[in-house]
Design an enzyme around this catalytic site. Structure first.
Site, PDB file in Angstrom:
ATOM      1  N   LYS A 191       0.873  -1.185   0.000  1.00  0.00           N
ATOM      2  CA  LYS A 191       0.000   0.000   0.000  1.00  0.00           C
ATOM      3  C   LYS A 191       0.903   1.226   0.000  1.00  0.00           C
ATOM      4  O   LYS A 191       1.950   1.227   0.666  1.00  0.00           O
ATOM      5  CB  LYS A 191      -0.850  -0.048   1.268  1.00  0.00           C
ATOM      6  CG  LYS A 191      -1.861   1.073   1.431  1.00  0.00           C
ATOM      7  CD  LYS A 191      -2.650   0.868   2.724  1.00  0.00           C
ATOM      8  CE  LYS A 191      -3.808   1.819   2.878  1.00  0.00           C
ATOM      9  NZ  LYS A 191      -4.587   1.549   4.108  1.00  0.00           N
TER      10      LYS A 191
ATOM     11  N   SER B 223      -9.596   1.016   3.121  1.00  0.00           N
ATOM     12  CA  SER B 223      -8.793   1.863   2.249  1.00  0.00           C
ATOM     13  C   SER B 223      -7.704   1.092   1.499  1.00  0.00           C
ATOM     14  O   SER B 223      -7.137   1.593   0.540  1.00  0.00           O
ATOM     15  CB  SER B 223      -8.127   2.983   3.072  1.00  0.00           C
ATOM     16  OG  SER B 223      -7.229   2.424   4.027  1.00  0.00           O
TER      17      SER B 223
ATOM     18  N   SER C 173      -9.505  -1.418   7.387  1.00  0.00           N
ATOM     19  CA  SER C 173      -9.091  -1.257   5.990  1.00  0.00           C
ATOM     20  C   SER C 173      -8.415  -2.453   5.356  1.00  0.00           C
ATOM     21  O   SER C 173      -8.162  -2.438   4.156  1.00  0.00           O
ATOM     22  CB  SER C 173      -8.157  -0.065   5.859  1.00  0.00           C
ATOM     23  OG  SER C 173      -8.930   1.078   5.715  1.00  0.00           O
TER      24      SER C 173
HETATM   25  N1  GLN Z   1     -12.868   3.090   6.940  1.00  0.00           N
HETATM   26  C1  GLN Z   1     -12.150   3.490   8.111  1.00  0.00           C
HETATM   27  C2  GLN Z   1     -11.774   4.952   8.018  1.00  0.00           C
HETATM   28  O1  GLN Z   1     -12.012   5.542   7.004  1.00  0.00           O
HETATM   29  C3  GLN Z   1     -10.956   2.621   8.328  1.00  0.00           C
HETATM   30  C4  GLN Z   1      -9.761   3.043   7.570  1.00  0.00           C
HETATM   31  C5  GLN Z   1      -8.538   2.220   7.822  1.00  0.00           C
HETATM   32  O2  GLN Z   1      -8.602   1.162   8.463  1.00  0.00           O
HETATM   33  N2  GLN Z   1      -7.415   2.740   7.345  1.00  0.00           N
HETATM   34  O3  GLN Z   1     -11.242   5.511   8.947  1.00  0.00           O
END
Ligand code: GLN
Length: 473
Positions: A72, A147, A171
Site C-alpha cells: 500500500k 482503504s 481497511s
Molecule cells: N474506513 C475506516 C476509516 O475511514 C478505516 C480506515 C482504515 O482502516 N485505514 O477511517
C-alpha cells in the site's frame, strides 16, 4: 495469471526449481502492467528484476524468497515514490526505508510496486483518492472496499502473491472480505509502525492480505521482529507460526467461539444466511459456540470517528507545504501559503476529517469529545475481556453487506457506518482474521466473517484460523 495459487505453492516450485524467481517476477509484473483494475501507482520493475536475479543466485531458503508482493502506498520505501494516495505527496521520494518493507525484503520477498489506497488510509471504498477508484476484478461495476482495496486487488488479479495494507478501522479486513481473501489485523503493538505514514497512531497496524492463513503466517513471521525504532512495538520477538502450521498434525477444532447474535441480525439477509451457514458447519466439525454479549460495541463508530479524526488532525499538521508536502507558490504570506497548500494538496475526505478532529481537540471541547471517547473505548475493551473469560475467540461479521457498487454509497455517514463491525477490534487493540466463506445468494460476491482473538494471542489465532479455513474451504 500465475499458475501458483498462494505463497506456499510458489515457494515449493521455486525450491524444486520448477520456476526461477525471475520468471515468477516477470509473470506477476506482466499482470500489473496490463493495469485492468487501476491497482498500481508506481511499478518497480527494474528494482524487482534485480532483486529476483539476486535471489536466483543465492538460492531459496526462506518462505518468502523470490515471492512477488506489493505495498500500500502508505509504506515508506527508500528511493521509491511514496504518495499516501494523495496529491500532497505526489512526488515524494523518501530517503529512508520503513521497517515493514525492510523486513519483507530482508526475508527475500520481491517488491513489484506500490498500490493505491484511500488518501492517507481514510475511507472504506478506495474512491477517496486523486489516483481514481480501483475495480473489483470479479465484477468491474463494484469496488474492492478500502482503504487498502488496491492491495487486495493486486492479490486477486494475480499481480502479487501477497500485499501489505494498513488497518486502522478495518481497511484490511473489509477489502479482504469483499474480495474473498484472508486479511489479518495484528494485535496493536505486535508489528512496527516505523515508516508507515500515520493516520491514527493509536489504531494503525500494518496488516497483510493473502490467499490462506498459512501464507499470512509466513508474512507475520517476517514482520514481527523487534524494532528499536518503534517504542509502541512490544519487544517480544518474531513469531514462528508457519513451521508450527506445517508440522502440526492435530486437525481438531477444540475451541470455544463467543458470539453476540445481535451482530448477525444486523446484517443484510444474504450475508446473514452465509454467516449462519458457516456457524452450522463449524459446529458440525466440533467447534463450540457460546452466546456472549458485547453491549458497548454499538458506540464504536462514534468513538472511532472522534479518536481517529483527532489523531489524524494532529498527524497531518506536518503537511503544510513547508515541512512536508505539496507547496503552493501563490500564497500572499506564510499563513496564506499554508492554507493554499493544504486546500489544494488534500482531497475532500481528508479535509473533512482534519476539521472534525481539530474541533474535537479544541480547547473547551477536548474533554467533552476526545477524553470522553477514550473512556468509552475502555468500556469496549472491557466487553471483550469479559467475553474472553468464557471463550477463546469472538465471531463477528466483517460487514453487513457484500462489496459496494460504484454508485451505491452516497454520503460520508453511510460510508462510516460500514465500519461498525471492524472498528471495535482496533479500539480494543485486538488481533483479528477475516476469513472468506461462501458467496452471496443476491449477487454471487464473496462473503465471510472474522475471528477475533485476545491481545498478543496472534500465534494461536493464526494456527486456529488456519484450521477453521481448511475445514470450511
Ligand atoms: N474506513 C475506516 C476509516 O475511514 C478505516 C480506515 C482504515 O482502516 N485505514 O477511517
Amino acid at each position: 495469471m500465475s499458475e501458483f495459487k498462494n505463497i506456499y505453492d510458489a515457494h515449493l516450485a521455486l525450491k524444486n526449481k520448477k520456476i526461477s524467481a525471475k520468471e515468477l517476477c516477470v509473470e506477476h509484473i506482466k499482470v500489473a502492467k496490463e493495469n485492468k483494475n487501476n491497482t498500481f501507482i508506481t511499478l518497480t520493475e527494474d528494482f524487482a528484476l534485480e532483486k529476483a536475479k539476486k535471489i536466483d543466485e543465492k538460492g531459496i531458503n526462506n518462505h518468502l524468497d523470490g515471492i512477488p508482493f506489493s505495498l500500500k502506498d502508505l509504506f515508506i520505501t527508500k528511493n521509491i515514490r511514496t504518495t499516501a494516495g494523495s496529491k500532497m505527496l505526489y512526488n515524494y521520494i523518501p530517503p529512508y526505508e520503513g521497517t515493514t518493507s525492510d523486513n519483507l525484503q530482508d526475508a527475500g520477498a520481491v517488491l513489484i510496486g506500490k498500490v493505491g489506497c484511500d488518501e492517507f488510509g481514510m475511507g472504506s471504498s478506495n474512491e477517496n483518492t486523486p489516483f481514481g477508484p480501483v475495480n473489483l476484478p470479479i465484477n468491474n461495476d463494484y469496488l474492492p472496499g478500502g482503504s487498502s482495496g488496491a492491495s487486495a486487488v493486486s492479490v486477486l488479479e494475480g499481480s502479487s502473491l501477497f500485499s501489505m495494507g494498513t488497518d486502522t478501522g478495518g481497511s484490511v479486513r473489509l477489502p479482504a472480505n469483499f474480495c474473498g481473501l484472508v486479511g489479518y489485523k495484528p494485535t496493536y503493538g505486535r508489528v512496527s509502525r516505523y515508516g508507515q505514514i500515520a493516520y491514527a497512531s493509536s489504531l494503525d497496524q500494518a496488516s497483510p492480505f493473502a490467499k490462506t492463513p498459512l501464507d499470512i503466517a509466513m508474512i507475520m513471521d517476517s514482520i514481527t521482529k523487534n524494532d528499536e525504532k518503534d517504542s509502541t512495538q512490544a519487544p517480544i520477538g518474531a513469531m514462528n507460526s508457519a513451521s508450527k502450521i506445517l508440522n502440526n498434525t492435530d486437525k481438531d477444532l477444540k475451541m470455544t467461539i463467543g458470539i453476540d447474535r445481535s451482530m448477525i441480525e444486523g446484517c443484510r439477509e444474504d450475508v446473514r444466511d452465509s454467516l449462519n451457514q458457516s456457524i452450522k458447519e463449524l459446529e458440525k466439525k466440533g467447534v463450540k459456540f457460546k452466546d456472549i454479549s458485547l453491549p458497548h460495541l454499538k458506540y464504536s463508530v462514534a468513538v472511532y470517528y472522534v479518536i481517529a479524526t483527532s489523531e489524524a488532525s494532529s498527524n497531518l499538521a506536518r503537511f503544510d507545504g513547508v515541512h512536508f508536502g505539496y507547496s503552493s507558490k501563490n500564497g500572499k504570506d506564510l499563513e496564506d501559503s499554508y492554507a493554499l497548500s493544504r486546500s489544494i494538496g488534500f482531497h475532500e475526505e481528508v479535509k473533512r476529517r482534519v476539521l472534525l478532529g481539530t474541533f474535537c481537540l479544541s480547547s473547551g471541547y477536548s474533554d467533552e469529545y476526545y477524553s470522553h471517547a477514550c473512556k468509552v473505548r475502555k468500556l469496549i475493551y472491557d466487553d471483550f475481556q469479559k467475553a474472553f473469560k468464557e471463550c477463546d475467540y469472538v465471531y463477528s461479521p466483517v460487514c453487513a453487506t457484500t462489496a459496494f457498487r460504484k454508485d451505491e454509497i452516497l454520503t460520508p455517514l453511510q460510508m462510516y457506518m460500514n465500519d461498525l463491525y471492524t472498528i471495535p477490534v482496533n479500539l480494543a487493540g485486538l488481533p483479528s482474521m477475516a476469513i472468506p466463506y461462501g458467496k452471496s445468494s443476491l449477487n454471487s460476491l464473496p462473503t465471510g466473517f472474522q475471528l477475533i482473538g485476545n491481545s498478543f494471542k496472534d500465534e494461536e489465532l493464526i494456527l486456529d484460523g488456519h484450521k477453521v479455513f481448511e475445514v470450511l474451504k
